[in-house]
Design a protein around this motif. Structure first.
Motif, PDB file in Angstrom:
ATOM      1  N   GLY A 269      53.999  38.502  14.462  1.00 47.55           N
ATOM      2  CA  GLY A 269      54.543  39.432  15.448  1.00 47.55           C
ATOM      3  C   GLY A 269      53.875  39.342  16.798  1.00 47.55           C
ATOM      4  O   GLY A 269      53.093  38.422  17.077  1.00 47.55           O
ATOM      5  N   PHE A 270      54.158  40.332  17.650  1.00 42.92           N
ATOM      6  CA  PHE A 270      53.655  40.348  19.016  1.00 42.92           C
ATOM      7  C   PHE A 270      53.504  41.792  19.480  1.00 42.92           C
ATOM      8  O   PHE A 270      54.092  42.722  18.906  1.00 42.92           O
ATOM      9  CB  PHE A 270      54.623  39.620  19.951  1.00 42.92           C
ATOM     10  N   ILE A 271      52.719  41.976  20.539  1.00 43.72           N
ATOM     11  CA  ILE A 271      52.588  43.266  21.220  1.00 43.72           C
ATOM     12  C   ILE A 271      52.735  43.038  22.721  1.00 43.72           C
ATOM     13  O   ILE A 271      52.128  42.117  23.278  1.00 43.72           O
ATOM     14  CB  ILE A 271      51.238  43.944  20.909  1.00 43.72           C
ATOM     15  N   HIS A 272      53.538  43.879  23.374  1.00 43.24           N
ATOM     16  CA  HIS A 272      53.722  43.833  24.824  1.00 43.24           C
ATOM     17  C   HIS A 272      52.835  44.925  25.428  1.00 43.24           C
ATOM     18  O   HIS A 272      53.108  46.114  25.287  1.00 43.24           O
ATOM     19  CB  HIS A 272      55.192  44.062  25.175  1.00 43.24           C
ATOM     20  N   TRP A 273      51.762  44.517  26.101  1.00 45.04           N
ATOM     21  CA  TRP A 273      50.819  45.467  26.686  1.00 45.04           C
ATOM     22  C   TRP A 273      51.327  45.900  28.059  1.00 45.04           C
ATOM     23  O   TRP A 273      51.791  45.088  28.845  1.00 45.04           O
ATOM     24  CB  TRP A 273      49.430  44.846  26.778  1.00 45.04           C
ATOM     25  N   TYR A 274      51.178  47.154  28.357  1.00 44.54           N
ATOM     26  CA  TYR A 274      51.932  47.783  29.452  1.00 44.54           C
ATOM     27  C   TYR A 274      51.500  47.288  30.837  1.00 44.54           C
ATOM     28  O   TYR A 274      50.478  46.612  31.000  1.00 44.54           O
ATOM     29  CB  TYR A 274      51.877  49.297  29.344  1.00 44.54           C
ATOM     30  N   LYS A 275      52.301  47.649  31.837  1.00 44.80           N
ATOM     31  CA  LYS A 275      52.208  47.040  33.163  1.00 44.80           C
ATOM     32  C   LYS A 275      50.931  47.376  33.911  1.00 44.80           C
ATOM     33  O   LYS A 275      50.607  46.706  34.897  1.00 44.80           O
ATOM     34  CB  LYS A 275      53.415  47.450  34.006  1.00 44.80           C
ATOM     35  N   ARG A 276      50.173  48.391  33.467  1.00 42.90           N
ATOM     36  CA  ARG A 276      48.921  48.709  34.153  1.00 42.90           C
ATOM     37  C   ARG A 276      47.710  48.035  33.512  1.00 42.90           C
ATOM     38  O   ARG A 276      46.577  48.331  33.836  1.00 42.90           O
ATOM     39  CB  ARG A 276      48.730  50.225  34.198  1.00 42.90           C
ATOM     40  N   SER A 277      47.970  47.104  32.602  1.00 41.45           N
ATOM     41  CA  SER A 277      46.886  46.293  32.051  1.00 41.45           C
ATOM     42  C   SER A 277      46.331  45.388  33.143  1.00 41.45           C
ATOM     43  O   SER A 277      46.976  45.128  34.164  1.00 41.45           O
ATOM     44  CB  SER A 277      47.405  45.453  30.880  1.00 41.45           C
ATOM     45  N   LYS A 278      45.125  44.893  32.919  1.00 47.03           N
ATOM     46  CA  LYS A 278      44.443  44.093  33.942  1.00 47.03           C
ATOM     47  C   LYS A 278      44.205  42.663  33.452  1.00 47.03           C
ATOM     48  O   LYS A 278      43.848  42.438  32.294  1.00 47.03           O
ATOM     49  CB  LYS A 278      43.090  44.719  34.298  1.00 47.03           C
ATOM     50  N   THR A 279      44.399  41.713  34.349  1.00 50.06           N
ATOM     51  CA  THR A 279      44.048  40.311  34.124  1.00 50.06           C
ATOM     52  C   THR A 279      43.173  39.853  35.270  1.00 50.06           C
ATOM     53  O   THR A 279      43.505  40.079  36.439  1.00 50.06           O
ATOM     54  CB  THR A 279      45.298  39.427  34.034  1.00 50.06           C
ATOM     55  N   SER A 280      42.060  39.199  34.956  1.00 48.01           N
ATOM     56  CA  SER A 280      41.140  38.716  35.985  1.00 48.01           C
ATOM     57  C   SER A 280      40.862  37.239  35.762  1.00 48.01           C
ATOM     58  O   SER A 280      40.284  36.854  34.742  1.00 48.01           O
ATOM     59  CB  SER A 280      39.823  39.503  35.929  1.00 48.01           C
ATOM     60  N   ASN A 281      41.319  36.395  36.701  1.00 48.44           N
ATOM     61  CA  ASN A 281      40.962  34.978  36.701  1.00 48.44           C
ATOM     62  C   ASN A 281      39.757  34.812  37.628  1.00 48.44           C
ATOM     63  O   ASN A 281      39.894  34.591  38.826  1.00 48.44           O
ATOM     64  CB  ASN A 281      42.149  34.134  37.166  1.00 48.44           C
ATOM     65  N   PHE A 282      38.582  34.953  37.059  1.00 52.18           N
ATOM     66  CA  PHE A 282      37.366  35.069  37.859  1.00 52.18           C
ATOM     67  C   PHE A 282      36.689  33.721  38.067  1.00 52.18           C
ATOM     68  O   PHE A 282      36.794  32.797  37.264  1.00 52.18           O
ATOM     69  CB  PHE A 282      36.394  36.056  37.197  1.00 52.18           C
ATOM     70  N   ASN A 283      35.988  33.622  39.189  1.00 57.55           N
ATOM     71  CA  ASN A 283      35.183  32.436  39.524  1.00 57.55           C
ATOM     72  C   ASN A 283      34.248  32.835  40.657  1.00 57.55           C
ATOM     73  O   ASN A 283      34.530  32.622  41.826  1.00 57.55           O
ATOM     74  CB  ASN A 283      36.072  31.264  39.930  1.00 57.55           C
ATOM     75  N   THR A 284      33.126  33.437  40.325  1.00 49.95           N
ATOM     76  CA  THR A 284      32.227  33.946  41.358  1.00 49.95           C
ATOM     77  C   THR A 284      30.803  34.030  40.830  1.00 49.95           C
ATOM     78  O   THR A 284      30.528  33.665  39.683  1.00 49.95           O
ATOM     79  CB  THR A 284      32.716  35.320  41.858  1.00 49.95           C
ATOM     80  N   THR A 285      29.905  34.548  41.663  1.00 54.40           N
ATOM     81  CA  THR A 285      28.473  34.601  41.354  1.00 54.40           C
ATOM     82  C   THR A 285      27.938  36.003  41.619  1.00 54.40           C
ATOM     83  O   THR A 285      28.335  36.653  42.593  1.00 54.40           O
ATOM     84  CB  THR A 285      27.689  33.583  42.216  1.00 54.40           C
ATOM     85  N   ARG A 286      27.043  36.459  40.754  1.00 52.08           N
ATOM     86  CA  ARG A 286      26.336  37.712  40.936  1.00 52.08           C
ATOM     87  C   ARG A 286      24.861  37.499  40.617  1.00 52.08           C
ATOM     88  O   ARG A 286      24.489  36.567  39.896  1.00 52.08           O
ATOM     89  CB  ARG A 286      26.896  38.819  40.038  1.00 52.08           C
ATOM     90  N   THR A 287      24.040  38.396  41.138  1.00 53.38           N
ATOM     91  CA  THR A 287      22.600  38.312  40.921  1.00 53.38           C
ATOM     92  C   THR A 287      22.139  39.398  39.966  1.00 53.38           C
ATOM     93  O   THR A 287      22.504  40.567  40.130  1.00 53.38           O
ATOM     94  CB  THR A 287      21.840  38.449  42.250  1.00 53.38           C
ATOM     95  N   ALA A 288      21.353  38.997  38.980  1.00 58.42           N
ATOM     96  CA  ALA A 288      20.748  39.943  38.040  1.00 58.42           C
ATOM     97  C   ALA A 288      19.263  40.069  38.379  1.00 58.42           C
ATOM     98  O   ALA A 288      18.540  39.064  38.416  1.00 58.42           O
ATOM     99  CB  ALA A 288      20.922  39.464  36.605  1.00 58.42           C
ATOM    100  N   LEU A 289      18.794  41.299  38.623  1.00 58.02           N
ATOM    101  CA  LEU A 289      17.421  41.554  39.061  1.00 58.02           C
ATOM    102  C   LEU A 289      16.546  42.014  37.898  1.00 58.02           C
ATOM    103  O   LEU A 289      17.031  42.386  36.830  1.00 58.02           O
ATOM    104  CB  LEU A 289      17.417  42.613  40.160  1.00 58.02           C
ATOM    105  N   ASP A 290      15.235  42.002  38.131  1.00 61.31           N
ATOM    106  CA  ASP A 290      14.243  42.622  37.236  1.00 61.31           C
ATOM    107  C   ASP A 290      14.407  42.153  35.786  1.00 61.31           C
ATOM    108  O   ASP A 290      14.520  42.933  34.852  1.00 61.31           O
ATOM    109  CB  ASP A 290      14.350  44.153  37.297  1.00 61.31           C
ATOM    110  N   LEU A 291      14.370  40.833  35.581  1.00 58.68           N
ATOM    111  CA  LEU A 291      14.591  40.278  34.249  1.00 58.68           C
ATOM    112  C   LEU A 291      13.373  40.376  33.345  1.00 58.68           C
ATOM    113  O   LEU A 291      13.470  40.097  32.151  1.00 58.68           O
ATOM    114  CB  LEU A 291      15.042  38.821  34.363  1.00 58.68           C
TER     115      LEU A 291
END
Length: 481
Positions: A269-291
């Motif tokens: 089967g299948f499920i159709h998830w509603y129109k306010r769902s989110k999709t993110s095709n990400f490609n970026t950088t972030r900094t993590a501090l105090d490791l």
């Protein structure tokens, strides 16, 4: 386990109880008849014609984890710290998690006709499906960067996970079209609860040890059907926001030498998830501090979460359910002249339709009068071998069962939850837990063959599957309809 690190392992997702169960095969329980639609739950001349679970949940639940991540995750969950036992840097080693659940809140079936052994039923259930892969290096990072001798590492954080939960409302029909062959189906409306999927295709981490930080770069896709922090108990209630559908088809064939062959396609089967769902095709950088502080886990989580939500767009999407194809063979052997002791082994082969998973199992029930003890063993393509036990009371009109398909692992995980250091630190091929429980009763009038009947039958029309069968294989024959 309150939180379970999957995929990037900076992202925590709730762990619930999940499972895949073979012990119910060919038991004739109400649960078995809904899971394997070709299977009958009634027996003429001994059973009443109505079967019901009286809203007592019938469920199975399972979770397992393989790889070097077992000890670190168990120690984090139960002891509050990461132990990096067996974690390896630079060998492309991954841990695998698999989770699945099935809880029937309502099961009701009616035996409608002796001509064709026709049965119809309705059921409501809640299901959950999940799986994930995450690297040794991801867990090592959560313990600090002492093990990372270099400054730059590529593609050591390429992790992934998928999980979805949904309600299922079903109608089932089963009919015996001739003396050897029966067929059944279950048609279901699906009501989605939540969905998440993360896949990291490329990653890079650059350490700045002097300043106690790391720059993390990730590229991939993330999908989510709800807003974290806003999901509440009322969102668990059935709604039409995320509609779907599925079908299960089962057949049972009894050979001349008394082998019972089953073939099933389940939950396609299948499920159709509603129109306010989110999709993110990400490609970026972030900094993590105090490791090197006790804020390390939170800071890594914040950096990773900021990356994967950096390219959110709203829109509906469709996902498949975890459909399976199965085939099994069964034969019964009586050990005594009075037929009080029976052994009924079943061999089951299962293949997931949309994933690479496949499993082989052998189910060994021994029945003495109304008491049944079952030993079940299975092995899958991930190298996981399981052994479990089931106890069942199976009378013509009463059934109760409980057990586990992962006996030793379940005991070990409960010991770990009790903060047993020996159980937490135990090296094993996998960690897991499994438990299932069920109950139902039959009531109404006794199903009787005409020669044994206490009432005069008025004639019964053959079922529609039998009429189709006869029209195909016996054209021109007068079936009396």
């Amino acid at each position: 386990m309150k939180y379970f690190l999957l995929a990037i392992c900076f992202l925590f997702i709730s762990v619930e109880t999940f499972g895949q169960q073979f012990s119910q095969y060919n038991t004739g329980t109400l649960y078995d008849s809904f899971e394997n639609p070709g299977q009958s739950t009634f027996k003429p001349d001994t059973s009443y014609n109505l079967a019901f679970n009286f809203f007592v949940p019938n469920f199975n639940s399972n979770v397992y984890l393989t790889g070097n991540g077992q000890v670190p995750l168990k120690s984090r969950a139960f002891a509050g710290k990461y132990l990096n036992t067996n974690l390896v840097l630079g060998n492309n080693r991954f841990s695998r998690a698999n989770i699945e659940a099935n809880i029937y809140s309502l099961m009701f079936k009616v035996y409608t006709s002796l001509d064709g052994d026709q049965e119809i039923g309705i059921s409501t259930q809640t299901r959950a499906e999940g799986r994930g892969l995450f690297s040794d290096e991801t867990l090592l990072l959560l313990t600090g960067f002492d093990k990372f001798t270099g400054d730059v590492y590529d593609n050591i954080l390429n992790n992934q996970y998928t999980e979805q939960t949904y309600h299922q409302v079903s109608f089932s029909y089963r009919e015996k079209v001739n003396k050897q062959f029966a067929i059944g189906f279950k048609l279901s409306a699906l009501l989605g609860i939540q969905y998440q999927k993360l896949q990291i295709d490329q990653s890079r981490i650059e350490f700045d040890k002097l300043n106690d930080l790391a720059n993390i770069s990730l590229q991939g896709r993330y999908r989510i059907s709800f807003t974290p922090g806003e999901f509440s108990g009322r969102d668990l209630l059935p709604t039409l926001r995320n509609p779907g559908a599925s079908i299960s088809i089962g057949t049972v064939y009894r050979t001349r030498d008394n082998f019972t062959i089953q073939a099933n396609v389940k939950d396609l089967g299948f499920i159709h998830w509603y129109k306010r769902s989110k999709t993110s095709n990400f490609n970026t950088t972030r900094t993590a501090l105090d490791l090197n502080t006790n804020r390390r886990e939170d800071n890594l989580y914040a950096a990773a979460y900021g990356i994967i939500r950096s390219a959110d767009t709203e829109g509906a999407f469709v996902t498949p359910t975890n459909g399976k194809a199965e085939v099994s063979a069964n034969r019964s052997y009586w050990f005594d002249y009075d037929r009080t002791i029976k052994y009924s082994p079943t061999i089951v082969l299962q293949k997931e339709l949309f994933y690479e998973g496949y499993t082989a199992a052998i189910v060994n029930p021994v029945q003495y009068n109304n008491l049944v003890g079952t030993l079940t063993s299975s092995y899958n393509n991930y190298g996981i071998f399981t052994t479990g036990l089931q106890f069942m009371v199976k009378a013509p009109n009463v059934e109760f069962y409980m057990g586990t398909d992962r006996l030793i692992q379940t005991a070990n995980l409960f010991s770990s939850a009790g903060k047993s250091n020996a159980a937490i630190n135990k090296s094993a091929s996998y960690s897991g837990a499994d438990f299932f429980l069920g109950f139902s009763l039959k009531f109404g009038r006794l199903i009787e063959h005409p020669l044994n009947g206490s009432r005069i039958p008025l004639g019964e029309r053959p079922g529609f599957l039998k009429r189709i069968w006869d029209n195909i294989f016996h054209p021109g024959r007068d079936d009396g309809s």
